[in-house]
Design an enzyme around this catalytic site. Structure first.
Site, PDB file in Angstrom:
ATOM      1  N   CYS A  90      10.467  -6.857  15.881  1.00 10.89           N
ATOM      2  CA  CYS A  90       9.744  -7.760  14.971  1.00 10.89           C
ATOM      3  C   CYS A  90      10.379  -9.135  14.946  1.00 10.89           C
ATOM      4  O   CYS A  90       9.695 -10.142  14.850  1.00 10.89           O
ATOM      5  CB  CYS A  90       9.738  -7.158  13.571  1.00 10.89           C
ATOM      6  N   GLU A 100       7.057  -5.290   5.490  1.00 12.85           N
ATOM      7  CA  GLU A 100       7.904  -5.865   6.561  1.00 12.85           C
ATOM      8  C   GLU A 100       6.997  -6.025   7.768  1.00 12.85           C
ATOM      9  O   GLU A 100       6.663  -5.035   8.425  1.00 12.85           O
ATOM     10  CB  GLU A 100       9.042  -4.899   6.906  1.00 12.85           C
ATOM     11  N   GLU A 111       1.710 -13.045  17.737  1.00 11.54           N
ATOM     12  CA  GLU A 111       2.791 -12.125  18.083  1.00 11.54           C
ATOM     13  C   GLU A 111       2.351 -11.263  19.270  1.00 11.54           C
ATOM     14  O   GLU A 111       1.321 -10.601  19.219  1.00 11.54           O
ATOM     15  CB  GLU A 111       3.107 -11.214  16.893  1.00 11.54           C
ATOM     16  N   LYS A 139       5.911   8.448   6.448  1.00 15.67           N
ATOM     17  CA  LYS A 139       4.982   8.674   7.559  1.00 15.67           C
ATOM     18  C   LYS A 139       5.410   7.771   8.713  1.00 15.67           C
ATOM     19  O   LYS A 139       5.198   6.564   8.694  1.00 15.67           O
ATOM     20  CB  LYS A 139       3.535   8.338   7.189  1.00 15.67           C
ATOM     21  N   GLY A 154       5.298  -2.725   9.788  1.00 14.07           N
ATOM     22  CA  GLY A 154       4.301  -2.702  10.859  1.00 14.07           C
ATOM     23  C   GLY A 154       3.645  -4.065  10.993  1.00 14.07           C
ATOM     24  O   GLY A 154       4.213  -5.083  10.588  1.00 14.07           O
ATOM     25  N   SER A 155       2.440  -4.070  11.530  1.00 16.08           N
ATOM     26  CA  SER A 155       1.779  -5.346  11.831  1.00 16.08           C
ATOM     27  C   SER A 155       1.227  -6.006  10.567  1.00 16.08           C
ATOM     28  O   SER A 155       0.966  -5.336   9.557  1.00 16.08           O
ATOM     29  CB  SER A 155       0.636  -5.092  12.806  1.00 16.08           C
ATOM     30  N   THR A 156       1.024  -7.289  10.663  1.00 19.61           N
ATOM     31  CA  THR A 156       0.475  -8.039   9.531  1.00 19.61           C
ATOM     32  C   THR A 156      -0.942  -7.557   9.223  1.00 19.61           C
ATOM     33  O   THR A 156      -1.330  -7.432   8.058  1.00 19.61           O
ATOM     34  CB  THR A 156       0.509  -9.547   9.850  1.00 19.61           C
ATOM     35  N   GLY A 174      -0.593  -4.443   7.295  1.00 18.99           N
ATOM     36  CA  GLY A 174       0.017  -4.780   6.003  1.00 18.99           C
ATOM     37  C   GLY A 174      -1.025  -5.248   4.999  1.00 18.99           C
ATOM     38  O   GLY A 174      -0.985  -4.877   3.817  1.00 18.99           O
TER      39      GLY A 174
HETATM   40  P1  NAD Z   1       0.906  -0.881  13.086  1.00 15.96           P
HETATM   41  O1  NAD Z   1       0.629  -1.795  11.951  1.00 15.96           O
HETATM   42  O2  NAD Z   1      -0.172  -0.638  14.065  1.00 15.96           O
HETATM   43  O3  NAD Z   1       1.331   0.580  12.556  1.00 15.96           O
HETATM   44  C1  NAD Z   1       2.413   0.762  11.688  1.00 15.96           C
HETATM   45  C2  NAD Z   1       2.191   2.013  10.858  1.00 15.96           C
HETATM   46  O4  NAD Z   1       1.043   1.833  10.023  1.00 15.96           O
HETATM   47  C3  NAD Z   1       1.933   3.272  11.669  1.00 15.96           C
HETATM   48  O5  NAD Z   1       2.626   4.336  11.072  1.00 15.96           O
HETATM   49  C4  NAD Z   1       0.420   3.455  11.536  1.00 15.96           C
HETATM   50  O6  NAD Z   1      -0.025   4.790  11.675  1.00 15.96           O
HETATM   51  C5  NAD Z   1       0.178   2.957  10.127  1.00 15.96           C
HETATM   52  N1  NAD Z   1      -1.187   2.522   9.841  1.00 15.96           N
HETATM   53  C6  NAD Z   1      -2.111   2.048  10.705  1.00 15.96           C
HETATM   54  N2  NAD Z   1      -3.253   1.731  10.040  1.00 15.96           N
HETATM   55  C7  NAD Z   1      -3.031   2.007   8.737  1.00 15.96           C
HETATM   56  C8  NAD Z   1      -3.813   1.869   7.550  1.00 15.96           C
HETATM   57  N3  NAD Z   1      -5.047   1.391   7.565  1.00 15.96           N
HETATM   58  N4  NAD Z   1      -3.254   2.238   6.375  1.00 15.96           N
HETATM   59  C9  NAD Z   1      -2.002   2.709   6.325  1.00 15.96           C
HETATM   60  N5  NAD Z   1      -1.212   2.868   7.414  1.00 15.96           N
HETATM   61  C10 NAD Z   1      -1.712   2.511   8.605  1.00 15.96           C
HETATM   62  O7  NAD Z   1       2.210  -1.440  13.796  1.00 15.96           O
HETATM   63  P2  NAD Z   1       2.954  -0.897  15.100  1.00 15.96           P
HETATM   64  O8  NAD Z   1       2.148  -1.221  16.302  1.00 15.96           O
HETATM   65  O9  NAD Z   1       3.389   0.489  14.868  1.00 15.96           O
HETATM   66  O10 NAD Z   1       4.277  -1.818  15.096  1.00 15.96           O
HETATM   67  C11 NAD Z   1       4.316  -3.090  15.594  1.00 15.96           C
HETATM   68  C12 NAD Z   1       4.248  -4.123  14.478  1.00 15.96           C
HETATM   69  O11 NAD Z   1       5.223  -3.859  13.483  1.00 15.96           O
HETATM   70  C13 NAD Z   1       4.552  -5.522  14.971  1.00 15.96           C
HETATM   71  O12 NAD Z   1       3.665  -6.422  14.374  1.00 15.96           O
HETATM   72  C14 NAD Z   1       5.965  -5.762  14.485  1.00 15.96           C
HETATM   73  O13 NAD Z   1       6.331  -7.118  14.322  1.00 15.96           O
HETATM   74  C15 NAD Z   1       5.955  -5.048  13.171  1.00 15.96           C
HETATM   75  N6  NAD Z   1       7.316  -4.700  12.757  1.00 15.96           N
HETATM   76  C16 NAD Z   1       7.882  -5.352  11.687  1.00 15.96           C
HETATM   77  C17 NAD Z   1       9.198  -5.080  11.320  1.00 15.96           C
HETATM   78  C18 NAD Z   1       9.880  -5.801  10.168  1.00 15.96           C
HETATM   79  O14 NAD Z   1      10.928  -5.315   9.718  1.00 15.96           O
HETATM   80  N7  NAD Z   1       9.357  -6.917   9.683  1.00 15.96           N
HETATM   81  C19 NAD Z   1       9.927  -4.144  12.046  1.00 15.96           C
HETATM   82  C20 NAD Z   1       9.310  -3.509  13.131  1.00 15.96           C
HETATM   83  C21 NAD Z   1       8.012  -3.780  13.472  1.00 15.96           C
END
Ligand code: NAD
Length: 491
Positions: free
Chosen positions: A292, A258, A391, A183, A235-237, A240
């Site tokens: 990230c 991640e 962040e 997804k 995605g975001s902490t 996560g």
């Molecule tokens: P986000 O956490 O808002 O979304 C990431 C994904 O999670 C999206 O596909 C979103 O639809 C999904 N999502 C949202 N709520 C959810 C839930 N309750 N349950 C399951 N899935 C859900 O993050 P973003 O704004 O897309 O990305 C930015 C963040 O990602 C930053 O914090 C960045 O540091 C982090 N990031 C980390 C890495 C890494 O490799 N460590 C790489 C890229 C980005």
């Protein structure tokens, strides 16, 4: 641009399930072009509902126990190579799809596509080599340790490098015989959908890799699903934590995370100035700071601080002159942030920081169209400033000075995150000492934000759980099984 790959309206046209486009039963997603704030003119793409997800899971289960389970490692490797070939062949179209909704300059996306293909090639090589273990019957038993695929996996990804995240999750999953449902972020799903289609063209059986689209709720349906055995998230902490929680409350599925970062760059006075300036600038302005591993906290030795900061300011001003360029124009190198939400979020960090101190450079509001933010520096922010602690995920750099190596290490580690970091010096012993002292998953010596398939990527502390890439990722997609065989003849 006319796409060679997709002839129907020039776009992916639904969920990619069981090697077919199937319209989602949920609401349509809308995409805004962050370069001008206008809606992106593509046919509606409907999100997946709970019943769409159940369908995807049942296809993935059937694939896991069906034809796919009979493929040898060599055969899986050949398919992964074929997929890498198709990715290179269709690199232009993938870059276009990726840039179209995200506003990431196509020049930037293009550079990531060979890296994506190389991840598939790397794991193609592992597919027939990731063996288990054996121990002799010195205690009366032969012991065999097998690495079994986990089963149906899910990958939930962020938008800032969707294609790389797709590869980091699906290549080790497929090399080890799993099936996977991806997804991508609702903000930019086109490139990932297009790769789903290429997977079918490469000859993978139906259900082996599928793509569903939707917002957080769709992600939750995956992370809480009782028949998905593993979820890998980028995605975001904050998200996560929710995913780990959903996994715990459902079937205790395996989880890798991640997450975000607040990575340090430590610049000593013996560093090569030109190269250090390049990497420190790239480390926070590359992809408009939406990385990230962005080195968003910079610590520079007091003896060179004034000269270094002045040069960095010049570099940031030059980058800001490129604001407003069309992301689809190959000459554009500095793009807008992804959308209005992100623009407001980053702007709020800047405005709040401005209550305490004036930016050394940047910080002003862009007056043209689109969600552009000039690269911004805050010098010596207070220790508890939000911009210094949290962040931002945008082009905002905090700089502090230090006198000694010990002080630099203390500053670098004074964060809840631990994704990455950089050390700039020509003294190799110091480089190694400081690299080892920084609590982070990837440390660059005289470089920043570098990744590659052979070495693990992931975070300490709030930056994540587990690792992607390298041999390490294979462990996250397999369950070890120990088989004991009684050695009767010796009894
Ligand atoms: P986000 O956490 O808002 O979304 C990431 C994904 O999670 C999206 O596909 C979103 O639809 C999904 N999502 C949202 N709520 C959810 C839930 N309750 N349950 C399951 N899935 C859900 O993050 P973003 O704004 O897309 O990305 C930015 C963040 O990602 C930053 O914090 C960045 O540091 C982090 N990031 C980390 C890495 C890494 O490799 N460590 C790489 C890229 C980005």
């Amino acid at each position: 641009m006319v796409s060679k790959l997709f002839t129907v309206d020039d776009c992916p046209s639904g969920l990619f399930l069981n090697n077919e486009w199937i319209p989602g039963e949920g609401e349509p997603l809308r995409f805004t072009n962050s370069a001008d704030g206008e809606l992106v003119d593509i046919p509606p793409l409907h999100t997946a509902t709970a019943s769409d997800i159940d369908k995807a899971v049942s296809y993935a289960q059937a694939a896991f126990t069906g034809e796919w389970s009979t493929f040898s490692g060599e055969k899986r490797g050949l398919l992964l190579h074929k997929l890498a070939d198709l990715i290179i062949e269709h690199a232009e179209e993938l870059a276009y799809f990726e840039s179209r909704c995200s506003g990431i300059p196509i020049s930037f996306v293009r550079r990531g596509i060979p890296s994506m293909a190389s991840v598939f090639r790397y794991y193609a090589g592992w597919a027939d080599k990731y063996k288990g273990d054996y121990f002799p019957p010195t205690d009366g038993f032969y012991k065999i340790v097998e690495h079994e695929p986990i089963g149906v996996c899910a990958g939930i990804t962020a938008w800032n490098a969707s294609l790389l995240f797709l590869a980091w999750k699906s290549a080790p999953a497929l090399a080890t015989g799993n099936t996977i449902i991806i997804k991508p972020s609702e903000k930019s799903p086109l490139g990932t959908l297009a790769v789903g289609y290429l997977v079918s063209k490469a000859g993978f059986p139906p259900g082996v890799l599928q793509v569903v689209i939707g917002e957080g709720l769709t992600g939750h349906l995956l992370s809480s699903h009782m028949k998905i055995n593993k979820v890998s998230f980028t995605g975001s902490t904050t998200t996560g934590r929710k995913i780990q929680d959903a996994a715990t409350k459902s079937n205790l599925k395996r989880v890798t995370l991640e997450l975000g970062g607040k990575s340090p760059a430590v610049v000593f006075d013996d560093a090569d100035m030109q190269k250090t300036l390049f990497w420190c600038s790239f480390g926070i302005t590359g992809n408009t700071g939406q990385v990230c591993a962005a080195t968003s906290r910079l610590f520079v030795q007091e003896t060179i601080a004034e000269q270094f900061v002045n040069s960095l300011k010049e570099s940031f001003q030059a980058i800001a002159e490129g604001m407003g360029g069309d992301p689809l124009n190959p000459a554009t190198t500095y793009g807008p942030v992804i959308d209005k939400l992100q623009y407001d979020r980053v702007s709020e960090f800047i405005q709040t920081a401005k209550h305490d101190l004036a930016p050394a450079v940047g910080g002003e509001v862009y007056r043209g169209k689109g969600y552009y933010i000039p690269p911004t520096i805050f010098l010596n922010p207070p220790e508890d400033a939000k911009v210094y602690r949290e962040e931002v995920f945008g082009p905002v750099l905090c700089i502090k000075t230090f006198k000694t190596e010990a002080e630099a290490i203390q500053l670098a580690n004074d964060t809840d995150y631990g994704l990455a970091g950089s050390v700039y010096t020509q003294d190799l012993k110091r480089a190694l000492r400081v690299s080892r002292a920084i609590r982070g998953g990837t440390i660059g010596v005289n470089c920043a934000s570098v990744v590659g398939p052979q070495v693990p990527m992931g975070g300490f502390k709030l930056s994540g759980v587990g690792r992607e890439m390298g041999e390490y990722a294979l462990r996250h997609y397999t369950e070890p099984k120990s088989i004991w065989i009684s050695n009767y003849s010796a009894a």
